[in-house]
Design an enzyme around this catalytic site. Structure first.
Site, PDB file in Angstrom:
ATOM      1  N   SER A  23       0.800  -1.236   0.000  1.00  0.00           N
ATOM      2  CA  SER A  23       0.000   0.000   0.000  1.00  0.00           C
ATOM      3  C   SER A  23       0.829   1.281   0.000  1.00  0.00           C
ATOM      4  CB  SER A  23      -0.935   0.028   1.207  1.00  0.00           C
ATOM      5  OG  SER A  23      -1.976  -0.900   1.034  1.00  0.00           O
TER       6      SER A  23
ATOM      7  N   LYS B  54       0.377   3.402  -2.974  1.00  0.00           N
ATOM      8  CA  LYS B  54      -0.802   4.255  -3.165  1.00  0.00           C
ATOM      9  C   LYS B  54      -0.436   5.745  -3.144  1.00  0.00           C
ATOM     10  CE  LYS B  54      -3.763   0.718  -1.049  1.00  0.00           C
ATOM     11  NZ  LYS B  54      -4.483   0.341   0.196  1.00  0.00           N
TER      12      LYS B  54
ATOM     13  N   TYR C 147      -4.210  -2.176 -10.059  1.00  0.00           N
ATOM     14  CA  TYR C 147      -4.048  -2.079  -8.597  1.00  0.00           C
ATOM     15  C   TYR C 147      -3.117  -3.178  -8.065  1.00  0.00           C
ATOM     16  CZ  TYR C 147      -5.255  -2.380  -3.666  1.00  0.00           C
ATOM     17  OH  TYR C 147      -5.176  -2.455  -2.293  1.00  0.00           O
TER      18      TYR C 147
ATOM     19  N   TYR D 167      -4.483   3.863   8.118  1.00  0.00           N
ATOM     20  CA  TYR D 167      -5.843   3.344   8.291  1.00  0.00           C
ATOM     21  C   TYR D 167      -6.349   3.650   9.696  1.00  0.00           C
ATOM     22  CZ  TYR D 167      -3.818   1.198   4.270  1.00  0.00           C
ATOM     23  OH  TYR D 167      -3.157   1.023   3.102  1.00  0.00           O
TER      24      TYR D 167
ATOM     25  N   VAL E  89       1.215  -3.724   3.865  1.00  0.00           N
ATOM     26  CA  VAL E  89       1.187  -5.003   4.586  1.00  0.00           C
ATOM     27  C   VAL E  89       2.445  -5.853   4.363  1.00  0.00           C
ATOM     28  CG1 VAL E  89      -1.305  -5.316   4.893  1.00  0.00           C
ATOM     29  CG2 VAL E  89      -0.208  -6.110   2.797  1.00  0.00           C
TER      30      VAL E  89
HETATM   31  O1  DON Z   1      -5.015  -4.947  -1.539  1.00  0.00           O
HETATM   32  C1  DON Z   1      -4.402  -5.404  -0.582  1.00  0.00           C
HETATM   33  O2  DON Z   1      -4.959  -5.934   0.347  1.00  0.00           O
HETATM   34  C2  DON Z   1      -2.894  -5.268  -0.602  1.00  0.00           C
HETATM   35  N1  DON Z   1      -2.413  -5.303  -1.954  1.00  0.00           N
HETATM   36  C3  DON Z   1      -2.439  -3.975  -0.002  1.00  0.00           C
HETATM   37  C4  DON Z   1      -2.929  -3.765   1.403  1.00  0.00           C
HETATM   38  C5  DON Z   1      -2.008  -2.972   2.250  1.00  0.00           C
HETATM   39  O3  DON Z   1      -0.819  -2.911   2.057  1.00  0.00           O
HETATM   40  C6  DON Z   1      -2.634  -2.361   3.437  1.00  0.00           C
HETATM   41  N2  DON Z   1      -1.641  -1.714   4.242  1.00  0.00           N
HETATM   42  N3  DON Z   1      -1.327  -1.844   5.374  1.00  0.00           N
END
Ligand code: DON
Length: 313
Positions: free
Chosen positions: A68, A71, A195, A247, A265
Site C-alpha cells: 500500500s 498508493k 491495482y 488506516y 502489509v
Molecule cells: O489490496 C491489498 O490488500 C494489498 N495489496 C495492499 C494492502 C495494504 O498494504 C494495506 N496496508 N497496510
C-alpha cells in the site's frame, strides 16, 4: 543556540541494535501467500536527506513488497493528470476502519473516504487507467516510481501480483460494489489488474526513501532538480499521509511518531520529515491493524531522538 544536528548514521545504527532482540515480532501478513514466506526477522531503516546523504542500517538493500505504500505514488500520478478533479471521486477523511473494509462504501454510495484505503486506491487506479490499456498504465506507474527513486532497477514482483489476483476476493468485492454504483469507468478486471501490479512493486528501503524525497522537499526532487509536484500538492499529500496513511492506526501513528507516513502489509513504511528527510523502514511483522510493528517503533524512536515530529518537542 539551535539544537545540534543529529548524527544520523549513529542514530539509525542504534535504533537497529536496540530493536534487534525483537526482530520477528508481530504477525506477517499471510493473506497474500508470497508475503507469508518472507523472513520475519528482516529489518531495514534508510534515511535520505535533501542534501543527498543516505544513512541506513539492516537489510536496506533488500527489495520487499511495498504494497500500500505504492498508493502514495499512484495518487501523485492521478493528481498530476486530473488535478483537483480527483476529489470528486474520493474523499479526504480518515476512515477509522480497516484498509479493506466495505461498510462505509454502502453508506457513502460507493465514494471511498480517502485514497489510501483499498477502495480509494482502486478508484485512483481507475483514474490512472483512463485512456490506457492496463499494461500501459502499469508501465506508467513503474516508470514514475523509477523516476522518483532515480533508479531503473525497480521491478514488479509478478508472483506477488498473481497471488494478489488469486486471493483478491475482498478487493473484487470492493471494486464490483463501486462499479455497481457507477463509480468506476473501466472494467473491474482491468482496474484491479493495475491495482494488484502497483501493490506488487518491490523496492529496497533505500530506494523507497529516495522515491519519497520529493515529499520532504516541497515537491521538488532536490537531487535531480526535477519538479515532481507543486509545493502545495506536496504539503497536501503529506497531510493525507498523516491523517489516513495508517488506516485505523493513523491516530496512534500521529500520536507516537508525529510524521506523515504510509504503511503497507509487506511491512514497509515511508515517512516524511518535511525539510529534513524521507525515511523508509521495513519489518514484516504487523500490529493488530496491519501496520509494521517494529517499523512504527523505529520511526517513533527516530522522530523523537532527531526532534523531527511535525508537532515539535
Ligand atoms: O489490496 C491489498 O490488500 C494489498 N495489496 C495492499 C494492502 C495494504 O498494504 C494495506 N496496508 N497496510
Amino acid at each position: 543556540m539551535p539544537p545540534a544536528e543529529p548524527d544520523l548514521q549513529a542514530l539509525v545504527a542504534r535504533i537497529h541494535d536496540e530493536l534487534a532482540p525483537r526482530f520477528g515480532a508481530g504477525k506477517v501478513a499471510d493473506y497474500i501467500p508470497p508475503l507469508a514466506h518472507v523472513d520475519p526477522r528482516k529489518f531495514a531503516i534508510a534515511v535520505v536527506t535533501p542534501e543527498g546523504e543516505t544513512f541506513a542500517a539492516g537489510d536496506a538493500d533488500e527489495p520487499f513488497s511495498i504494497q500500500s505504500v505504492s498508493k502514495v505514488f499512484t495518487l501523485t500520478l492521478a493528481l498530476g493528470r486530473l488535478g483537483d478533479r480527483v476529489w470528486d471521486r474520493v474523499g479526504r477523511e480518515p476512515s477509522g476502519d480497516p484498509f479493506n473494509s466495505i461498510v462505509q462504501l454502502e453508506h457513502e454510495q460507493g465514494r471511498p473516504r480517502n485514497p489510501f484505503i483499498n477502495a480509494g486506491a482502486i478508484t485512483v487506479a481507475d483514474m490512472v487507467l483512463a485512456g490506457h490499456t492496463p499494461r500501459e498504465a502499469i508501465g506508467e506507474i513503474l516508470r514514475f516510481v523509477r523516476f522518483l527513486a532515480d533508479d531503473e532497477d525497480i521491478a514488479i514482483d509478478q508472483a506477488v501480483a498473481r497471488a494478489e489476483h488469486e486471493t483478491g476476493d475482498r478487493n473484487f468485492a470492493l471494486a464490483h460494489f463501486m462499479h455497481g454504483f457507477g463509480r468506476l469507468t473501466n472494467p473491474v478486471a482491468h482496474v484491479l489488474g493495475v491495482y494488484f501490479h502497483h501493490c506488487a512493486i518491490a523496492m529496497t528501503a533505500r530506494q523507497l526513501a529516495r522515491a519519497g524525497l520529493f515529499l520532504a522537499a516541497g515537491g521538488r526532487d532536490p537531487l535531480t532538480g526535477a519538479r515532481v509536484v507543486a509545493p502545495a500538492r506536496a504539503r497536501r499529500l503529506n497531510a493525507l499521509m498523516l491523517t489516513c496513511g495508517h488506516y485505523d492506526g493513523s491516530g496512534e501513528f500521529a500520536f507516537k511518531v508525529g510524521l506523515p507516513g504510509k504503511s503497507g502489509v509487506g511491512g514497509g513504511i515511508l515517512a516524511v520529515a518535511p525539510g529534513r528527510a524521507a525515511i523508509a523502514v521495513w519489518s514484516p511483522g504487523l500490529n493488530a491493524v496491519g501496520n509494521s510493528l517494529l517499523g512504527s517503533e523505529a520511526l517513533e524512536l527516530l522522530a523523537a531522538r532527531a526532534g523531527w515530529s511535525i508537532f515539535g518537542g
